[in-house]
Design a protein around this motif. Structure first.
Motif, PDB file in Angstrom:
ATOM      1  N   ASP A 118     -32.191  49.499 -23.637  1.00  0.00           N
ATOM      2  CA  ASP A 118     -30.971  48.736 -23.384  1.00  0.00           C
ATOM      3  C   ASP A 118     -30.804  47.609 -24.406  1.00  0.00           C
ATOM      4  N   HIS A 122     -27.902  46.441 -27.507  1.00  0.00           N
ATOM      5  CA  HIS A 122     -27.184  45.167 -27.617  1.00  0.00           C
ATOM      6  C   HIS A 122     -27.420  44.544 -28.986  1.00  0.00           C
TER       7      HIS A 122
ATOM      8  N   SER B  61     -30.823  54.628 -17.281  1.00  0.00           N
ATOM      9  CA  SER B  61     -31.570  53.795 -16.328  1.00  0.00           C
ATOM     10  C   SER B  61     -30.584  52.844 -15.650  1.00  0.00           C
ATOM     11  N   ARG B  63     -30.685  49.725 -15.436  1.00  0.00           N
ATOM     12  CA  ARG B  63     -30.451  48.623 -16.371  1.00  0.00           C
ATOM     13  C   ARG B  63     -29.346  48.978 -17.362  1.00  0.00           C
ATOM     14  N   ARG B  64     -29.430  50.202 -17.880  1.00  0.00           N
ATOM     15  CA  ARG B  64     -28.462  50.647 -18.877  1.00  0.00           C
ATOM     16  C   ARG B  64     -27.094  50.857 -18.226  1.00  0.00           C
ATOM     17  N   SER B  67     -25.467  47.554 -17.901  1.00  0.00           N
ATOM     18  CA  SER B  67     -24.975  47.143 -19.214  1.00  0.00           C
ATOM     19  C   SER B  67     -23.678  47.835 -19.573  1.00  0.00           C
ATOM     20  N   LYS B  68     -23.668  49.153 -19.348  1.00  0.00           N
ATOM     21  CA  LYS B  68     -22.498  49.956 -19.724  1.00  0.00           C
ATOM     22  C   LYS B  68     -21.290  49.538 -18.900  1.00  0.00           C
TER      23      LYS B  68
END
Lengths: 201, 114
Positions: A118, A122, B61, B63-64, B67-68
Protein backbone atom coordinates in the motif's frame (compact mmCIF):
# COMPACT_ATOMS: atom_id res chain seq x y z
CA UNK A 1 73.53 -40.75 -16.96
CA UNK A 2 70.36 -41.64 -18.79
CA UNK A 3 69.34 -43.94 -16.03
CA UNK A 4 69.91 -41.30 -13.37
CA UNK A 5 67.94 -38.76 -15.38
CA UNK A 6 65.10 -41.21 -15.74
CA UNK A 7 65.13 -41.93 -12.03
CA UNK A 8 65.18 -38.21 -11.33
CA UNK A 9 62.25 -37.77 -13.68
CA UNK A 10 60.23 -40.53 -12.07
CA UNK A 11 61.07 -39.16 -8.67
CA UNK A 12 59.98 -35.70 -9.71
CA UNK A 13 56.72 -36.98 -11.15
CA UNK A 14 56.07 -39.05 -8.05
CA UNK A 15 56.79 -36.03 -5.86
CA UNK A 16 54.47 -33.81 -7.84
CA UNK A 17 51.79 -36.46 -7.83
CA UNK A 18 52.18 -36.92 -4.09
CA UNK A 19 52.00 -33.20 -3.43
CA UNK A 20 48.88 -32.79 -5.55
CA UNK A 21 47.17 -35.71 -3.87
CA UNK A 22 48.05 -34.57 -0.41
CA UNK A 23 46.88 -31.03 -1.22
CA UNK A 24 43.59 -32.40 -2.39
CA UNK A 25 43.21 -34.39 0.77
CA UNK A 26 43.93 -31.37 2.92
CA UNK A 27 41.41 -29.33 0.97
CA UNK A 28 38.83 -32.07 1.29
CA UNK A 29 39.36 -32.19 5.01
CA UNK A 30 39.01 -28.45 5.28
CA UNK A 31 35.91 -28.61 3.18
CA UNK A 32 34.37 -31.26 5.38
CA UNK A 33 35.37 -29.21 8.37
CA UNK A 34 33.58 -26.17 6.96
CA UNK A 35 30.51 -28.19 6.20
CA UNK A 36 30.52 -29.49 9.70
CA UNK A 37 30.68 -25.97 11.03
CA UNK A 38 27.86 -24.63 8.92
CA UNK A 39 25.61 -27.58 9.73
CA UNK A 40 26.58 -27.86 13.32
CA UNK A 41 26.23 -25.98 16.53
CA UNK A 42 28.48 -23.07 15.56
CA UNK A 43 25.90 -21.27 13.38
CA UNK A 44 22.98 -22.10 15.60
CA UNK A 45 24.62 -20.50 18.57
CA UNK A 46 25.24 -17.25 16.67
CA UNK A 47 21.62 -17.21 15.57
CA UNK A 48 20.43 -17.75 19.10
CA UNK A 49 22.50 -14.99 20.56
CA UNK A 50 21.47 -12.56 17.83
CA UNK A 51 17.82 -13.36 18.36
CA UNK A 52 18.03 -13.01 22.10
CA UNK A 53 20.21 -10.00 22.40
CA UNK A 54 20.03 -8.08 19.15
CA UNK A 55 16.60 -9.00 17.82
CA UNK A 56 14.87 -5.68 18.37
CA UNK A 57 17.82 -3.56 17.38
CA UNK A 58 18.15 -5.49 14.16
CA UNK A 59 14.51 -4.88 13.32
CA UNK A 60 14.64 -1.22 14.24
CA UNK A 61 17.57 -0.69 11.90
CA UNK A 62 15.42 -2.06 9.09
CA UNK A 63 13.19 1.00 9.26
CA UNK A 64 16.07 3.50 9.40
CA UNK A 65 16.34 4.25 5.68
CA UNK A 66 12.56 4.48 5.34
CA UNK A 67 12.23 6.80 8.32
CA UNK A 68 15.00 9.05 6.97
CA UNK A 69 13.32 9.25 3.54
CA UNK A 70 9.92 9.77 5.14
CA UNK A 71 11.21 12.66 7.27
CA UNK A 72 12.76 14.21 4.19
CA UNK A 73 9.40 13.98 2.44
CA UNK A 74 7.64 15.45 5.45
CA UNK A 75 10.09 18.38 5.60
CA UNK A 76 9.60 19.04 1.88
CA UNK A 77 5.82 19.24 2.38
CA UNK A 78 6.30 21.54 5.37
CA UNK A 79 8.37 23.76 3.08
CA UNK A 80 5.68 23.59 0.34
CA UNK A 81 8.39 22.16 -1.93
CA UNK A 82 6.74 19.87 -4.47
CA UNK A 83 9.95 18.87 -6.27
CA UNK A 84 11.81 17.93 -3.12
CA UNK A 85 8.75 15.95 -1.97
CA UNK A 86 8.67 14.12 -5.31
CA UNK A 87 12.34 13.23 -4.97
CA UNK A 88 11.90 11.94 -1.42
CA UNK A 89 8.87 9.97 -2.59
CA UNK A 90 11.05 8.29 -5.21
CA UNK A 91 13.61 7.42 -2.57
CA UNK A 92 10.89 5.85 -0.45
CA UNK A 93 9.83 3.68 -3.39
CA UNK A 94 13.36 2.21 -3.56
CA UNK A 95 13.53 1.87 0.22
CA UNK A 96 10.28 -0.10 0.20
CA UNK A 97 11.67 -2.29 -2.60
CA UNK A 98 14.80 -2.98 -0.55
CA UNK A 99 12.90 -3.74 2.65
CA UNK A 100 13.70 -7.31 3.68
CA UNK A 101 10.93 -8.96 5.72
CA UNK A 102 12.41 -12.47 6.06
CA UNK A 103 13.69 -11.95 9.61
CA UNK A 104 10.17 -11.33 10.92
CA UNK A 105 7.61 -13.88 12.07
CA UNK A 106 5.11 -15.08 9.46
CA UNK A 107 2.19 -12.99 10.73
CA UNK A 108 4.34 -9.89 10.90
CA UNK A 109 5.65 -10.64 7.44
CA UNK A 110 2.13 -10.71 6.03
CA UNK A 111 1.25 -7.48 7.81
CA UNK A 112 4.45 -5.83 6.58
CA UNK A 113 3.78 -7.06 3.06
CA UNK A 114 0.33 -5.43 3.09
CA UNK A 115 1.71 -2.20 4.53
CA UNK A 116 4.56 -2.02 2.03
CA UNK A 117 2.35 -2.82 -0.93
CA UNK A 118 0.00 0.00 0.00
CA UNK A 119 2.64 2.49 1.11
CA UNK A 120 4.79 1.99 -1.97
CA UNK A 121 1.86 2.91 -4.17
CA UNK A 122 1.39 6.16 -2.26
CA UNK A 123 5.10 6.93 -2.54
CA UNK A 124 4.89 6.33 -6.30
CA UNK A 125 2.05 8.82 -6.57
CA UNK A 126 3.92 11.36 -4.49
CA UNK A 127 6.77 11.03 -6.95
CA UNK A 128 4.62 12.26 -9.85
CA UNK A 129 1.78 14.39 -8.46
CA UNK A 130 1.02 18.05 -7.75
CA UNK A 131 1.41 19.08 -4.13
CA UNK A 132 -2.28 18.74 -3.16
CA UNK A 133 -2.21 15.12 -4.26
CA UNK A 134 1.14 14.56 -2.63
CA UNK A 135 -0.44 15.61 0.64
CA UNK A 136 -3.46 13.34 0.18
CA UNK A 137 -1.14 10.40 -0.38
CA UNK A 138 1.12 11.50 2.46
CA UNK A 139 -1.88 11.19 4.79
CA UNK A 140 -2.29 7.45 4.11
CA UNK A 141 1.45 6.90 3.78
CA UNK A 142 1.87 8.33 7.29
CA UNK A 143 -0.65 5.84 8.66
CA UNK A 144 1.23 3.05 6.90
CA UNK A 145 4.53 4.24 8.36
CA UNK A 146 3.05 4.42 11.88
CA UNK A 147 1.83 0.83 11.52
CA UNK A 148 5.16 -0.29 10.06
CA UNK A 149 7.14 1.23 12.91
CA UNK A 150 4.78 -0.39 15.41
CA UNK A 151 6.17 -3.70 14.08
CA UNK A 152 9.80 -2.83 13.35
CA UNK A 153 10.51 -0.22 16.00
CA UNK A 154 12.64 2.81 15.23
CA UNK A 155 16.24 3.76 15.97
CA UNK A 156 15.37 7.44 16.08
CA UNK A 157 12.95 8.96 18.57
CA UNK A 158 9.82 10.10 16.73
CA UNK A 159 6.79 12.22 17.54
CA UNK A 160 3.37 11.20 16.24
CA UNK A 161 1.53 14.42 15.45
CA UNK A 162 -2.09 15.11 14.55
CA UNK A 163 -3.71 17.88 12.55
CA UNK A 164 -7.48 17.88 13.24
CA UNK A 165 -8.40 20.03 10.23
CA UNK A 166 -7.01 18.16 7.27
CA UNK A 167 -9.24 16.07 4.96
CA UNK A 168 -12.52 17.89 5.72
CA UNK A 169 -11.91 17.92 9.45
CA UNK A 170 -11.38 14.16 9.53
CA UNK A 171 -7.85 14.90 10.64
CA UNK A 172 -4.51 13.42 9.66
CA UNK A 173 -1.41 12.13 11.40
CA UNK A 174 2.26 12.46 10.61
CA UNK A 175 5.63 11.56 12.11
CA UNK A 176 8.32 14.04 13.05
CA UNK A 177 11.78 13.89 14.62
CA UNK A 178 11.26 17.17 16.50
CA UNK A 179 8.75 18.08 19.18
CA UNK A 180 7.87 21.43 17.64
CA UNK A 181 4.82 21.27 15.36
CA UNK A 182 5.48 22.00 11.71
CA UNK A 183 2.46 21.03 9.65
CA UNK A 184 3.18 19.13 6.40
CA UNK A 185 -0.47 19.23 5.29
CA UNK A 186 -0.80 23.01 5.11
CA UNK A 187 2.81 24.20 5.09
CA UNK A 188 3.21 27.97 5.40
CA UNK A 189 -0.59 28.46 5.45
CA UNK A 190 -0.98 26.90 8.89
CA UNK A 191 2.47 25.94 10.05
CA UNK A 192 1.70 25.38 13.72
CA UNK A 193 -1.68 23.62 13.38
CA UNK A 194 -1.66 20.30 15.23
CA UNK A 195 -0.44 18.62 18.37
CA UNK A 196 1.76 15.77 19.53
CA UNK A 197 -0.25 12.57 20.06
CA UNK A 198 2.56 10.44 21.36
CA UNK A 199 6.27 9.85 21.46
CA UNK A 200 7.66 6.76 19.78
CA UNK A 201 11.02 5.39 20.84
CA UNK B 1 -18.37 -5.80 -7.80
CA UNK B 2 -16.95 -4.37 -4.61
CA UNK B 3 -19.05 -6.43 -2.27
CA UNK B 4 -22.06 -8.69 -2.69
CA UNK B 5 -24.89 -6.32 -1.86
CA UNK B 6 -24.29 -3.31 -4.07
CA UNK B 7 -27.52 -1.35 -4.65
CA UNK B 8 -28.56 -1.68 -8.30
CA UNK B 9 -28.47 2.09 -8.77
CA UNK B 10 -24.89 2.38 -7.53
CA UNK B 11 -23.82 -0.61 -9.56
CA UNK B 12 -25.25 0.93 -12.74
CA UNK B 13 -23.45 4.21 -12.18
CA UNK B 14 -20.13 2.54 -11.48
CA UNK B 15 -20.47 0.15 -14.42
CA UNK B 16 -21.27 2.98 -16.82
CA UNK B 17 -18.76 5.52 -15.56
CA UNK B 18 -15.81 3.45 -14.36
CA UNK B 19 -15.74 -0.05 -15.79
CA UNK B 20 -14.34 0.74 -19.24
CA UNK B 21 -11.01 1.66 -17.70
CA UNK B 22 -11.15 0.05 -14.27
CA UNK B 23 -12.21 -3.50 -14.97
CA UNK B 24 -11.39 -6.32 -17.35
CA UNK B 25 -14.64 -5.70 -19.23
CA UNK B 26 -13.58 -2.81 -21.40
CA UNK B 27 -16.23 -2.01 -23.99
CA UNK B 28 -13.95 -0.71 -26.71
CA UNK B 29 -15.58 1.95 -28.89
CA UNK B 30 -15.61 1.97 -32.71
CA UNK B 31 -12.76 4.49 -32.86
CA UNK B 32 -10.48 1.98 -31.23
CA UNK B 33 -10.09 0.68 -34.80
CA UNK B 34 -8.31 3.90 -35.72
CA UNK B 35 -4.59 4.34 -35.11
CA UNK B 36 -3.07 6.11 -33.24
CA UNK B 37 -6.24 6.44 -31.15
CA UNK B 38 -6.06 2.76 -30.29
CA UNK B 39 -2.58 3.09 -28.81
CA UNK B 40 -3.60 6.12 -26.79
CA UNK B 41 -6.66 4.30 -25.53
CA UNK B 42 -4.84 1.07 -24.74
CA UNK B 43 -2.32 3.01 -22.71
CA UNK B 44 -5.11 4.73 -20.80
CA UNK B 45 -6.98 1.52 -20.06
CA UNK B 46 -3.79 -0.27 -19.00
CA UNK B 47 -2.91 2.58 -16.68
CA UNK B 48 -6.48 2.78 -15.35
CA UNK B 49 -6.50 -0.90 -14.52
CA UNK B 50 -3.11 -0.64 -12.89
CA UNK B 51 -4.39 2.04 -10.54
CA UNK B 52 -7.68 0.35 -9.82
CA UNK B 53 -9.20 -2.84 -11.18
CA UNK B 54 -12.58 -3.83 -9.81
CA UNK B 55 -12.01 -7.39 -10.99
CA UNK B 56 -9.06 -7.66 -8.63
CA UNK B 57 -10.87 -6.06 -5.73
CA UNK B 58 -11.21 -9.28 -3.78
CA UNK B 59 -7.44 -9.75 -3.84
CA UNK B 60 -6.66 -6.35 -2.33
CA UNK B 61 -5.82 -6.32 1.40
CA UNK B 62 -8.22 -4.33 3.64
CA UNK B 63 -5.52 -1.72 4.00
CA UNK B 64 -5.32 -1.37 0.24
CA UNK B 65 -9.12 -1.35 -0.16
CA UNK B 66 -9.29 1.47 2.33
CA UNK B 67 -6.64 3.40 0.42
CA UNK B 68 -8.39 2.83 -2.88
CA UNK B 69 -11.76 3.92 -1.55
CA UNK B 70 -10.21 7.08 -0.18
CA UNK B 71 -8.67 7.83 -3.58
CA UNK B 72 -11.95 7.04 -5.37
CA UNK B 73 -13.80 9.47 -3.11
CA UNK B 74 -11.27 12.24 -3.57
CA UNK B 75 -11.04 11.76 -7.35
CA UNK B 76 -14.83 11.91 -7.75
CA UNK B 77 -15.21 14.83 -5.33
CA UNK B 78 -12.58 16.82 -7.20
CA UNK B 79 -14.19 15.98 -10.52
CA UNK B 80 -10.98 14.37 -11.78
CA UNK B 81 -12.73 11.10 -12.48
CA UNK B 82 -14.25 10.10 -14.81
CA UNK B 83 -11.59 11.68 -17.04
CA UNK B 84 -12.88 14.56 -19.14
CA UNK B 85 -11.24 13.08 -22.21
CA UNK B 86 -13.41 10.02 -21.65
CA UNK B 87 -16.71 11.76 -20.86
CA UNK B 88 -16.20 14.05 -23.85
CA UNK B 89 -17.21 11.13 -26.03
CA UNK B 90 -19.00 8.96 -23.49
CA UNK B 91 -21.52 11.53 -22.42
CA UNK B 92 -23.44 8.91 -20.46
CA UNK B 93 -20.42 8.31 -18.24
CA UNK B 94 -20.41 11.83 -16.87
CA UNK B 95 -21.67 11.88 -13.28
CA UNK B 96 -24.62 14.15 -12.53
CA UNK B 97 -24.72 15.92 -9.18
CA UNK B 98 -27.19 13.35 -7.86
CA UNK B 99 -25.20 10.41 -9.15
CA UNK B 100 -22.06 11.79 -7.53
CA UNK B 101 -23.86 12.10 -4.23
CA UNK B 102 -25.29 8.58 -4.38
CA UNK B 103 -21.94 6.98 -5.24
CA UNK B 104 -19.96 9.02 -2.73
CA UNK B 105 -22.36 8.28 0.11
CA UNK B 106 -22.27 4.58 -0.60
CA UNK B 107 -18.49 4.41 -0.96
CA UNK B 108 -17.96 6.39 2.25
CA UNK B 109 -20.24 3.97 4.07
CA UNK B 110 -18.35 1.02 2.63
CA UNK B 111 -15.03 2.56 3.65
CA UNK B 112 -16.21 3.12 7.22
CA UNK B 113 -17.36 -0.50 7.43
CA UNK B 114 -13.91 -1.85 6.54
Amino acid sequence: MKKINLTKGILAITLVALTVTSCKEVKKEQHIDNEHHSDGSHDDSTMDSSNDMMGNDQHASKSTALVANYLELKNALVADDKDAAAKAGGMMVSAFDDFETSSFGSEEQQELKDIIEDAKEHAEHIEKSPIDHQREHFDVLSKDMIDLIAITGTEEKLYQDFCPMYNNNKGAQWLSATKEIKNPYYGAKMMSCGSVQKEIN
Amino acid sequence: MLVNDVPKQVENIITTSCYDCHSNNTDYPWYNKVQPVAWFLEDHVAHGKEELNFNEWADYSSRRKNSKLKSIISQIEDGEMPLWSYTLIHREAELSKDEKKIVLEWISKLKDSL
